[in-house]
Design a protein around this motif. Structure first.
Motif, mmCIF file in Angstrom:
data_model
loop_
_atom_site.group_PDB
_atom_site.id
_atom_site.type_symbol
_atom_site.label_atom_id
_atom_site.label_comp_id
_atom_site.label_asym_id
_atom_site.label_seq_id
_atom_site.Cartn_x
_atom_site.Cartn_y
_atom_site.Cartn_z
ATOM 1 N N UNK A 313 -41.983 40.438 91.308
ATOM 2 C CA UNK A 313 -41.325 40.166 90.039
ATOM 3 C C UNK A 313 -40.494 41.387 89.644
ATOM 4 N N UNK A 314 -39.482 41.162 88.842
ATOM 5 C CA UNK A 314 -38.662 42.277 88.375
ATOM 6 C C UNK A 314 -39.513 43.260 87.591
ATOM 7 N N UNK A 315 -39.376 44.533 87.916
ATOM 8 C CA UNK A 315 -40.203 45.577 87.305
ATOM 9 C C UNK A 315 -39.871 45.731 85.824
ATOM 10 N N UNK A 426 -32.767 43.251 95.074
ATOM 11 C CA UNK A 426 -31.799 42.219 95.431
ATOM 12 C C UNK A 426 -30.438 42.658 94.914
ATOM 13 N N UNK A 427 -29.459 42.697 95.825
ATOM 14 C CA UNK A 427 -28.132 43.219 95.506
ATOM 15 C C UNK A 427 -27.103 42.117 95.719
ATOM 16 N N UNK A 451 -29.170 39.105 90.631
ATOM 17 C CA UNK A 451 -28.594 38.054 91.462
ATOM 18 C C UNK A 451 -29.233 36.721 91.079
ATOM 19 N N UNK A 452 -28.421 35.774 90.609
ATOM 20 C CA UNK A 452 -28.949 34.471 90.217
ATOM 21 C C UNK A 452 -29.352 33.649 91.440
ATOM 22 N N UNK A 453 -28.578 33.747 92.501
ATOM 23 C CA UNK A 453 -28.816 32.956 93.703
ATOM 24 C C UNK A 453 -29.202 33.897 94.846
ATOM 25 N N UNK A 617 -30.311 49.228 89.566
ATOM 26 C CA UNK A 617 -30.926 47.983 90.018
ATOM 27 C C UNK A 617 -32.438 48.094 89.868
ATOM 28 N N UNK A 618 -33.068 47.213 89.100
ATOM 29 C CA UNK A 618 -34.520 47.316 88.914
ATOM 30 C C UNK A 618 -35.267 46.941 90.190
ATOM 31 N N UNK A 619 -36.368 47.609 90.413
ATOM 32 C CA UNK A 619 -37.223 47.264 91.551
ATOM 33 C C UNK A 619 -37.867 45.899 91.308
ATOM 34 N N UNK A 620 -38.184 45.225 92.388
ATOM 35 C CA UNK A 620 -39.031 44.037 92.309
ATOM 36 C C UNK A 620 -40.370 44.427 92.923
#
Length: 698
Positions: A313-315, A426-427, A451-453, A617-620
């Motif tokens: 999940x997004x951090x 995700x980039x 990134x939505x997709x 960019x946040x970590x997942x």
């Protein structure tokens, strides 16, 4: 360009010789002057054709006192001095004052009794030959000033070089003797303080006396470091085939004698009382308590998958850290610690106070260096080897701001052996392009691009593991399968006490592999320094690092500049990218690693990158309930929770338990002669590599 006029000194040579001879006799009987006497006595007569003349008698006498006699120069004469691009070379009259250790120059000989036009201190100076112009020498002063000089012929040039170097060496050795005397006085001071009674109106634990011990040690350390740097510079000129190490002393002063780290284990710290009811800290905990063992993680169940990415999940973890400030009780603890440490002592086995910790593991800090993955993935998108190496240097220079959380003076948790950290990013694919051709990003400031997709984004996976306890070695590996890019790094952190600072060396290297291009970029990491640890602590990076690709012949040198003692900017960094086969500089950069960086390319174009406005960019990461017991956030969650609550006592106790479990496990392995087996990394030679890397799978 003009040459030094050989006749500028004519007519005065015989006078100089007679003056020299009369004083050489009177001074020659003093054995203590032998060093200086040997420096110039070989040429008592003036250099007839060269425009220079010597007064060796004065040199022999000068270092020994000379009473009230008028001091004469050791060497004087005409040399050409490079002034600037417009005026070029100009004849000037130079005077070497051996006793003062100063090289002065005047417009001409007639004006030498007036105020000099310029002067250089030769203590710690470097005197070198140059092929930039005929018979040229360069004098580099320790303060950064430089004189470019030309003699009339090779013989005169060599004579000036010999005398200047002799003067510089003499004053360096004098400084070394003074440092030894200062060291002895500082030791006497420390002994006097430590001899005070344990109770009464004035004790060895008096705060002012502890501060005096700490500041005197720091002052001695700073002076010693400066002297060592000067000594090494002088030695390198004379011995080009040998490059002394950072701690190698060339001349007289060998630094204060440190007590071994074993003293820490044998009770040096054990008797220290707690100076505050709100702060408790242990240097070594009681090994008889709580021998519960750490449970190993289950074996990985998926081949090259680093983690189960569908669980990530997004951090949302809070990233802000509060400054340490200058709380009096915290200051007391640090004073206690500093007063017991020795200069140069390895701090690997010293447990530091809990309140200086930031709420993340060192393994997670390495992951935060990847906060701009779009720049990393853009490296492989470069059209040429030159563009790719420049892209990597741009990424490298922008990585430290977010990884270090600016200049915040806190340290991450020391990882437990076997500890791991997993995450991914995700980039969006449309964000990945070489920065020299990239259009402005729609994200600004610290917006978090998402990134939505998933099909329209690249995935960068990361795993880190603590593979060794002594020495403390961390490894991390990240890969992007779609871009066929991966990085493998091993780092040994080695910390050292430096008086009012703590230095941490990052020993090891990383390798960026671009499989599509068959290129490997080997890079090193800078050192970190915690400064002003008794007042308002702050962090800076320092040292020279390298980036090199053997296949393409491109390399980069990056220098993280530490703040000078007086003036100067903080957090400065400079870089130079070179194509070695043609010896061509293709890019230069300068600025602040946590601010703006300006890049200049070989075609004259320039670009500015502001690290503070780059999108992060946040970590997942998997939630705690799905993490294994040895994953960083799960492992340290109680310490982190109490730090968030401001409960330093409870945080310290939780930290102590974790570290004691690690020691118990280590003792059991030693008794069973069973070496630790890392989960994700294997040792190859002096390094460590990921067990299932991308370059083996393709």
């Amino acid at each position: 360009m003009e040459r030094a006029a050989p006749g500028a000194d004519s007519g005065g040579g015989s006078n100089s010789s007679s003056r020299s001879s009369s004083r050489a006799t009177s001074a020659g009987s003093s054995p203590s002057c032998s060093l200086a006497g040997r420096g110039v006595a070989g040429r008592a007569a003036g250099l007839g054709a060269g425009g220079s003349r010597s007064s060796p008698g004065s040199v022999a006498a000068s270092p020994c006192g000379g009473g009230g006699r008028r001091r004469e120069p050791a060497l004087e004469g005409v040399l050409s001095k490079y002034t600037n691009l417009l005026q070029g070379w100009q004849n000037r009259y130079f005077v070497l004052d051996f006793e003062a250790g100063i090289l002065q120059y005047f417009v001409n000989e007639q004006s030498k009794h007036q105020k000099p036009r310029g002067a250089l201190s030769l203590s710690g100076a470097i005197v070198s030959l140059s092929d930039e112009a005929p018979h040229m020498l360069v004098v580099y002063s320790a303060n950064g000033e430089m004189y470019k000089l030309r003699a009339s012929d090779a013989k005169e040039k060599q004579y000036w070089v010999t005398q200047l170097r002799a003067c510089a060496k003499y004053h360096m050795e004098t400084s070394s003797k003074m440092m030894s005397q200062v060291e002895g006085q500082q030791k006497n001071l420390v002994h006097a303080i430590e001899s005070l009674p344990g109770s009464g109106p004035l004790t060895a634990l008096d705060q002012d006396l502890l501060l005096l011990k700490a500041t005197s040690a720091a002052t001695l350390s700073c002076l010693g470091e400066c002297l060592n740097l000067l000594q090494q510079s002088v030695y390198q000129v004379g011995q080009p085939s040998h490059k002394p190490g950072a701690s190698e002393n060339i001349l007289g002063w060998h630094g204060p004698k440190s007590h071994p780290t074993e003293q820490l284990k044998n009770g040096t710290f054990g008797s220290l009382p707690s100076t505050s009811a709100n702060i408790s800290w242990g240097i070594l905990p009681n090994s008889s308590e709580d021998e519960q063992t750490l449970q190993p993680e289950p074996e990985p169940t998926s081949g090259s998958e680093l983690v189960l990415s569908e669980d990530e999940k997004t951090d949302t973890e809070e990233k802000e850290e509060t400054e340490l400030g200058v709380l009096e009780d915290q200051r007391s603890v640090i004073l206690h610690l500093i007063s017991q440490l020795k200069l140069g002592m390895d701090l690997t086995k010293v447990v530091l106070p809990t309140f200086i910790l930031e709420k993340r593991s060192l393994l997670e800090m390495y992951a935060d260096f990847m906060a701009h993955p779009d720049l990393l993935l853009a490296v492989t998108a470069g059209a040429t080897p030159e563009e790719r190496v420049i892209c990597f240097v741009e990424y490298y220079l922008t990585a430290f701001h977010e990884g270090r959380k600016g200049a915040l003076a806190k340290k991450p948790y020391n990882p437990i052996i076997g500890e791991t950290f997993h995450c991914s990013w995700e980039v969006p694919k449309d964000r990945v392009k070489p920065r020299r051709t990239a259009s402005p990003s729609p994200a600004s400031g610290h917006d978090q691009p998402m990134a939505d997709d998933p099909s329209k984004s690249y995935k960068l996976r990361f795993v880190a593991e603590q593979v060794s306890h002594h020495p403390p070695i961390s490894c991390f590996y990240c890969e992007c399968k779609e871009k066929r890019l991966c990085i493998n790094t091993h780092v040994w952190t080695k910390s050292k006490f430096m008086g009012m600072s703590v230095g941490v060396s990052m020993i090891g290297e990383g390798v960026l592999r671009l499989l599509e291009h068959g290129e490997e970029y080997v890079f090193t990491l800078p050192s970190a320094y915690a400064r002003s640890i008794l007042t308002v602590p702050w962090v800076e990076l320092g040292g020279k690092v390298s980036i090199a690709c053997a296949k393409t012949g491109y390399s980069a040198t990056v220098i993280f500049h530490t703040k000078p003692f007086y003036g100067g900017k903080v957090h400065r960094v400079t870089a130079e990218v070179k194509h070695n086969p043609t010896n061509t500089i293709v890019c230069k950069a300068h600025g602040e690693w946590n601010g703006s960086l300006e890049f200049t390319y070989s075609n004259g174009e320039t670009k500015v990158i502001d690290t503070t406005t780059l999108p992060v960019y946040p970590k997942k990461i998997r939630p705690l309930e799905k993490q294994g017991p040895m994953e960083s956030r799960n492992l340290w969650q109680e310490v982190t929770r109490y730090l968030h609550l401001g409960d330093i006592d409870s945080a310290t106790e939780q930290k102590r338990r974790l570290e004691e479990k690690q020691r118990v496990e280590e003792r059991k392995r030693e008794n069973l002669h069973t070496p630790w087996q890392p989960r994700y990394f294997i040792q190859e030679g002096d390094g460590w590599v990921y067990s299932n890397p991308l370059w083996k799978a393709h």
